[in-house]
Motif scaffolding. Structure first.
Motif, PDB file in Angstrom:
ATOM      1  N   ARG A  68       0.858  -1.187   0.000  1.00 39.29           N
ATOM      2  CA  ARG A  68       0.000   0.000   0.000  1.00 39.29           C
ATOM      3  C   ARG A  68       0.895   1.238   0.000  1.00 39.29           C
ATOM      4  O   ARG A  68       1.502   1.571   1.005  1.00 39.29           O
ATOM      5  CB  ARG A  68      -0.886   0.010   1.236  1.00 39.29           C
ATOM      6  N   PRO A  69       1.013   1.938  -1.125  1.00 41.38           N
ATOM      7  CA  PRO A  69       1.843   3.146  -1.156  1.00 41.38           C
ATOM      8  C   PRO A  69       1.207   4.270  -0.351  1.00 41.38           C
ATOM      9  O   PRO A  69      -0.014   4.427  -0.332  1.00 41.38           O
ATOM     10  CB  PRO A  69       1.904   3.495  -2.646  1.00 41.38           C
ATOM     11  N   LEU A  70       2.069   5.057   0.316  1.00 36.64           N
ATOM     12  CA  LEU A  70       1.593   6.153   1.164  1.00 36.64           C
ATOM     13  C   LEU A  70       2.005   7.522   0.647  1.00 36.64           C
ATOM     14  O   LEU A  70       1.196   8.435   0.554  1.00 36.64           O
ATOM     15  CB  LEU A  70       2.115   5.970   2.591  1.00 36.64           C
ATOM     16  N   THR A  71       3.288   7.691   0.313  1.00 34.21           N
ATOM     17  CA  THR A  71       3.794   8.992  -0.103  1.00 34.21           C
ATOM     18  C   THR A  71       5.177   8.796  -0.708  1.00 34.21           C
ATOM     19  O   THR A  71       5.647   7.655  -0.865  1.00 34.21           O
ATOM     20  CB  THR A  71       3.851   9.963   1.091  1.00 34.21           C
ATOM     21  N   GLU A  92       1.213   6.377  13.465  1.00 32.48           N
ATOM     22  CA  GLU A  92       1.986   7.399  12.761  1.00 32.48           C
ATOM     23  C   GLU A  92       3.361   6.868  12.362  1.00 32.48           C
ATOM     24  O   GLU A  92       3.950   6.051  13.062  1.00 32.48           O
ATOM     25  CB  GLU A  92       2.150   8.640  13.634  1.00 32.48           C
ATOM     26  N   ILE A  93       3.847   7.372  11.231  1.00 31.45           N
ATOM     27  CA  ILE A  93       5.212   7.091  10.798  1.00 31.45           C
ATOM     28  C   ILE A  93       5.954   8.420  10.686  1.00 31.45           C
ATOM     29  O   ILE A  93       5.346   9.486  10.544  1.00 31.45           O
ATOM     30  CB  ILE A  93       5.242   6.353   9.444  1.00 31.45           C
ATOM     31  N   ILE A  94       7.275   8.340  10.747  1.00 34.47           N
ATOM     32  CA  ILE A  94       8.110   9.531  10.632  1.00 34.47           C
ATOM     33  C   ILE A  94       9.260   9.220   9.691  1.00 34.47           C
ATOM     34  O   ILE A  94       9.765   8.088   9.661  1.00 34.47           O
ATOM     35  CB  ILE A  94       8.618   9.995  12.021  1.00 34.47           C
ATOM     36  N   PHE A  95       9.666  10.215   8.900  1.00 36.43           N
ATOM     37  CA  PHE A  95      10.743  10.032   7.931  1.00 36.43           C
ATOM     38  C   PHE A  95      11.226  11.403   7.491  1.00 36.43           C
ATOM     39  O   PHE A  95      10.620  12.434   7.811  1.00 36.43           O
ATOM     40  CB  PHE A  95      10.249   9.220   6.719  1.00 36.43           C
ATOM     41  N   ASN A  96      12.305  11.433   6.735  1.00 35.91           N
ATOM     42  CA  ASN A  96      12.910  12.686   6.283  1.00 35.91           C
ATOM     43  C   ASN A  96      12.557  12.993   4.830  1.00 35.91           C
ATOM     44  O   ASN A  96      12.274  12.100   4.042  1.00 35.91           O
ATOM     45  CB  ASN A  96      14.433  12.631   6.440  1.00 35.91           C
ATOM     46  N   GLY A 102      15.480  23.234   3.033  1.00 36.08           N
ATOM     47  CA  GLY A 102      16.436  22.223   3.472  1.00 36.08           C
ATOM     48  C   GLY A 102      15.766  20.917   3.847  1.00 36.08           C
ATOM     49  O   GLY A 102      14.593  20.671   3.534  1.00 36.08           O
ATOM     50  N   PHE A 103      16.514  20.067   4.550  1.00 32.82           N
ATOM     51  CA  PHE A 103      15.989  18.782   4.987  1.00 32.82           C
ATOM     52  C   PHE A 103      15.087  18.972   6.205  1.00 32.82           C
ATOM     53  O   PHE A 103      15.342  19.818   7.060  1.00 32.82           O
ATOM     54  CB  PHE A 103      17.136  17.829   5.333  1.00 32.82           C
ATOM     55  N   TYR A 104      14.051  18.159   6.284  1.00 35.16           N
ATOM     56  CA  TYR A 104      13.122  18.245   7.405  1.00 35.16           C
ATOM     57  C   TYR A 104      12.457  16.884   7.581  1.00 35.16           C
ATOM     58  O   TYR A 104      12.626  15.974   6.751  1.00 35.16           O
ATOM     59  CB  TYR A 104      12.071  19.325   7.160  1.00 35.16           C
ATOM     60  N   ALA A 105      11.703  16.709   8.662  1.00 37.14           N
ATOM     61  CA  ALA A 105      11.009  15.453   8.928  1.00 37.14           C
ATOM     62  C   ALA A 105       9.512  15.630   8.731  1.00 37.14           C
ATOM     63  O   ALA A 105       8.951  16.703   8.984  1.00 37.14           O
ATOM     64  CB  ALA A 105      11.303  14.969  10.349  1.00 37.14           C
ATOM     65  N   GLU A 111      -3.688   6.020   8.862  1.00 36.69           N
ATOM     66  CA  GLU A 111      -5.126   5.788   8.798  1.00 36.69           C
ATOM     67  C   GLU A 111      -5.890   7.031   8.351  1.00 36.69           C
ATOM     68  O   GLU A 111      -6.747   6.962   7.477  1.00 36.69           O
ATOM     69  CB  GLU A 111      -5.645   5.310  10.157  1.00 36.69           C
ATOM     70  N   THR A 112      -5.545   8.181   8.939  1.00 34.44           N
ATOM     71  CA  THR A 112      -6.279   9.414   8.609  1.00 34.44           C
ATOM     72  C   THR A 112      -5.596  10.235   7.525  1.00 34.44           C
ATOM     73  O   THR A 112      -6.189  11.168   6.991  1.00 34.44           O
ATOM     74  CB  THR A 112      -6.425  10.282   9.860  1.00 34.44           C
ATOM     75  N   GLU A 113      -4.309   9.921   7.247  1.00 34.53           N
ATOM     76  CA  GLU A 113      -3.478  10.661   6.301  1.00 34.53           C
ATOM     77  C   GLU A 113      -3.167  12.082   6.777  1.00 34.53           C
ATOM     78  O   GLU A 113      -2.662  12.900   6.008  1.00 34.53           O
ATOM     79  CB  GLU A 113      -4.109  10.697   4.911  1.00 34.53           C
ATOM     80  N   ALA A 114      -3.485  12.391   8.030  1.00 36.71           N
ATOM     81  CA  ALA A 114      -3.095  13.691   8.589  1.00 36.71           C
ATOM     82  C   ALA A 114      -1.575  13.775   8.636  1.00 36.71           C
ATOM     83  O   ALA A 114      -0.892  12.791   8.939  1.00 36.71           O
ATOM     84  CB  ALA A 114      -3.677  13.850   9.992  1.00 36.71           C
ATOM     85  N   GLU A 115      -1.045  14.966   8.342  1.00 37.66           N
ATOM     86  CA  GLU A 115       0.404  15.134   8.251  1.00 37.66           C
ATOM     87  C   GLU A 115       0.843  16.403   8.973  1.00 37.66           C
ATOM     88  O   GLU A 115       0.141  17.411   8.970  1.00 37.66           O
ATOM     89  CB  GLU A 115       0.844  15.201   6.787  1.00 37.66           C
TER      90      GLU A 115
END
Length: 380
Positions: A68-71, A92-96, A102-105, A111-115
């Motif tokens: 299941r692709p997310l982003t 929730e998942i976290i990534f860079n 610049g770079f950020y997380a 489930e809700t796709e809230a970001e």
């Protein structure tokens, strides 16, 4: 093409594209152990350039390993991906990622796709998912390609030990960050003559189980060296109680034994390279784990119950990587499998990077023994 001694390895990703998770120091399973995080790429034969994207997704182990692709993200490398991981025990998942500033997380609820977005990228996250430690990924990319991210130059590139760059604490709720250890302060702590004329950097950060203390590697090198020399250090998230556990020049992969000690493949004068267990205290004990059973460096981690050490090896003379399980108290070493790994340029290699599931009954690896980069699971 794979040569397994005992346990079959089952692919949980499709060979239509390349898939991997990345490093060994975090679990790719969620708390329910249904969903497995992964990253998907269209290529595997070169290092990522600025603008190259990977797709972040989850594998449904309760539904024929459906992907299941997310982003997507453009801040990644082959060794550690985009630092993708579950945030605490929730959804929730976290990534860079990389943006105009610049770079950020990024933090996404699957489930809700809230970001929500944070001002800095993350390197290590504590188990509760409340705080992280950050560093300069541009400096890492410049000094050790394959561990940083392409796309943004290091503005301290010519500075050996910056006073205004280093390790940052990051509050994942408020987004507030603070420089807690500069490279200059690290170089001045128990300073050694061999630091002179070297470029300094930080790498490989990991929290202990007490959520407030973490370990990291302080590395220093000449411009023409690849890795250089290393110290193993620990400190608190507020910047206090800085300690050096090993300063004999070589430290590689490591894992915390709860919050008491750090297991690391490292060198010690008069002994050589072994797995050493360093007690996290001033003047703490140092023990050899496994003796001469382990011949090479590997990506080591303790099982959730602490009884076993899981690790791997680099390719042997037949280009196979071994997956190894060691029972610490019984001093028993088992080879779980051997996986063909064709010679590749070092920056794009595919290490096994073995990772435990949450209850220690399964292990996930990345491998190219079937000709493409995929994720595999073995039952223990």
């Amino acid at each position: 093409m794979s040569e397994l001694s005992s346990k079959p390895a089952k692919a949980i990703t499709s060979s239509s594209k390349h898939h991997f998770f990345g490093y060994y120091d975090k679990s790719c399973w969620d708390a329910s152990q249904r969903w497995v995080l992964g990253q998907e790429s269209m290529f595997m034969d070169r290092a990522p350039n600025a603008g190259d994207t990977i797709t972040i997704g989850v594998i449904d182990t309760h539904n024929k390993n459906a992907w299941r692709p997310l982003t997507q993200t453009s801040a990644w490398n082959w060794q550690q991906g985009c630092m993708l991981q579950w945030l605490g025990d929730g959804t929730e998942i976290i990534f860079n990622d990389i943006g105009p500033d610049g770079f950020y997380a990024r933090i996404i609820n699957i489930e809700t796709e809230a970001e929500r977005k944070l001002s800095r990228p993350i390197y290590a996250v504590n188990r509760q998912g409340t705080h992280a430690v950050s560093l300069n990924f541009s400096r890492l990319q410049n000094q050790r390609p394959g561990y940083g991210y392409a796309g943004i130059p290091d503005k301290w590139e010519a500075v050996a030990t910056p006073t205004d760059d280093g390790l940052y604490s990051l509050d994942l709720q408020t987004g507030a960050s603070e420089l807690i250890l500069s490279l200059a302060d690290a170089a001045n702590f128990q300073r050694m003559p061999e630091f002179e004329g070297k470029l300094h950097r930080f790498n490989h950060i990991q929290f202990s189980t007490n959520e407030q203390r973490f370990a990291f590697l302080h590395r220093y090198k000449t411009p023409d060296e690849e890795v250089g020399r290393t110290r193993l250090m620990t400190m608190n998230l507020d910047g206090s109680e800085l300690r050096c556990l090993s300063d004999h020049g070589f430290v590689s992969h490591y894992d915390w034994q709860a919050d008491k000690a750090v297991l690391a493949w490292s060198g010690r004068h008069g002994i050589g390279d072994r797995y050493f267990l360093f007690e996290d205290k001033i003047g703490g004990d140092i023990q050899i784990i496994g003796g001469e059973r382990f011949k090479t460096d590997g990506h080591c981690s303790f099982s959730p119950d602490g009884q076993y050490m899981l690790t791997d090896s680099y390719p042997d003379e037949t280009d196979h990587r071994s997956l190894l399980l060691y029972h610490i108290e019984r001093d028993e070493l088992t080879t779980l499998g051997r996986f063909y790994s064709p010679p590749m340029e070092w920056q794009i290699r595919c290490d096994l990077h073995p990772r435990w599931n949450r209850d220690g009954t399964q292990v996930c690896i990345d491998s190219i023994h079937e000709g493409h980069r995929q994720m595999y699971v073995l039952s223990i």
